[in-house]
Design a protein around this motif. Structure first.
Motif, PDB file in Angstrom:
ATOM      1  N   ALA A 218       0.823  -1.211   0.000  1.00 48.09           N
ATOM      2  CA  ALA A 218       0.000   0.000   0.000  1.00 48.09           C
ATOM      3  C   ALA A 218       0.854   1.257   0.000  1.00 48.09           C
ATOM      4  O   ALA A 218       0.529   2.252  -0.670  1.00 48.09           O
ATOM      5  N   LEU A 219       1.946   1.230   0.732  1.00 47.03           N
ATOM      6  CA  LEU A 219       2.768   2.432   0.916  1.00 47.03           C
ATOM      7  C   LEU A 219       3.997   2.469   0.017  1.00 47.03           C
ATOM      8  O   LEU A 219       4.837   3.354   0.156  1.00 47.03           O
ATOM      9  N   LYS A 220       4.084   1.528  -0.909  1.00 44.40           N
ATOM     10  CA  LYS A 220       5.303   1.343  -1.702  1.00 44.40           C
ATOM     11  C   LYS A 220       5.790   2.622  -2.363  1.00 44.40           C
ATOM     12  O   LYS A 220       6.984   2.912  -2.401  1.00 44.40           O
ATOM     13  N   HIS A 221       4.885   3.414  -2.908  1.00 44.17           N
ATOM     14  CA  HIS A 221       5.286   4.611  -3.652  1.00 44.17           C
ATOM     15  C   HIS A 221       4.987   5.903  -2.909  1.00 44.17           C
ATOM     16  O   HIS A 221       5.009   6.987  -3.507  1.00 44.17           O
ATOM     17  N   LEU A 222       4.715   5.780  -1.625  1.00 44.96           N
ATOM     18  CA  LEU A 222       4.466   6.965  -0.816  1.00 44.96           C
ATOM     19  C   LEU A 222       5.706   7.296   0.011  1.00 44.96           C
ATOM     20  O   LEU A 222       6.623   6.478   0.145  1.00 44.96           O
ATOM     21  N   SER A 223       5.715   8.457   0.597  1.00 42.58           N
ATOM     22  CA  SER A 223       6.924   8.950   1.252  1.00 42.58           C
ATOM     23  C   SER A 223       7.017   8.528   2.715  1.00 42.58           C
ATOM     24  O   SER A 223       7.727   9.134   3.497  1.00 42.58           O
ATOM     25  N   ILE A 224       6.254   7.488   3.109  1.00 46.14           N
ATOM     26  CA  ILE A 224       6.366   6.950   4.454  1.00 46.14           C
ATOM     27  C   ILE A 224       6.532   5.446   4.351  1.00 46.14           C
ATOM     28  O   ILE A 224       6.289   4.846   3.297  1.00 46.14           O
ATOM     29  N   ASN A 225       6.945   4.800   5.408  1.00 46.67           N
ATOM     30  CA  ASN A 225       7.076   3.345   5.388  1.00 46.67           C
ATOM     31  C   ASN A 225       6.926   2.793   6.797  1.00 46.67           C
ATOM     32  O   ASN A 225       6.704   3.528   7.714  1.00 46.67           O
TER      33      ASN A 225
END
Length: 225
Positions: A218-225
């Motif tokens: 879900a977070l692969k291309h977002l700026s958080i992990n």
């Protein structure tokens, strides 16, 4: 050209174009679950495209053709059925959901289920919203994993039209599933919607207990992990 002629033409042209060497590799990629003719997607396109100019179906003839193609052993004919169904959306009636459900639950694997979900199920519910809730309620509670997956990913192409209330609900229903394909579907659905509304996805992931795989996807291309 009628539906019988289209079927005969497709059967003949596909089998004439078979490549035994490629078929081995294609079958192996799908864990040897299906028989393949060995025709890659680029090579299938020129075999099917000319038929769109000469086949003018109605709902009955289209449904007959689609069912006949799905009964064929070779996997490329299943792909052809999905392409044809998607091309002739305007001829669908409400009964076509039965065809799509049969496809999802027969000869099931990610390659067919994912394409059916986004190219057939998604558009179908846009055309026939009055049956959407009844069908989804049944599918999301089904013991069939592939119907569950279709519920999760059928909105992949909806973008700003995504029903986030439904997306949140169906993900929450299946968020504890140990099935790899369900965990991946949840991550994929959220990752896709993040292209439209990343803030919603970030907030949802933060407030929802998800499997690690779903969260990473879900977070692969977002700026958080």
């Amino acid at each position: 050209m009628n539906e019988n002629q289209v079927l005969s033409t497709l059967l003949a042209s596909y089998r004439h174009s078979a490549n035994a060497h490629k078929a081995i590799g294609m079958s192996a990629y799908m864990r040897n679950q299906f028989v393949f003719l060995g025709i890659s997607a680029p090579d299938r396109k020129p075999l099917i495209q000319p038929l769109f100019k000469v086949f003018k179906p109605n709902a009955n003839s289209l449904e007959w053709l689609l069912r006949q193609l799905w009964e064929q052993e070779e996997r490329e004919f299943h792909y052809a059925a999905i392409v044809i169904a998607s091309h002739y959306k305007k001829y669908w009636d409400a009964s076509f959901i039965e065809v799509f459900e049969f496809w999802i639950t027969t000869n099931s694997w990610w390659d067919s289920v994912d394409t059916i979900s986004s190219h057939c199920i998604g558009p179908f519910f846009e055309r026939f919203p009055n049956v959407k809730r009844t069908v989804l309620d049944r599918w999301e509670n089904s013991p069939n994993m592939w119907l569950n997956r279709a519920c999760i990913i059928h909105q992949l192409q909806y973008k700003s039209k995504t029903d986030t209330a439904y997306l949140a609900r169906v993900i929450s229903m299946h968020s504890h599933s140990s099935e790899f394909f369900i965990q991946k579907a949840i991550g994929w659905a959220l990752r896709q919607y993040a292209k439209t509304n990343p803030e919603w996805v970030i907030q949802f992931v933060a407030s929802t207990e998800l499997k690690p795989l779903s969260r990473r996807e879900a977070l692969k291309h977002l700026s958080i992990n």
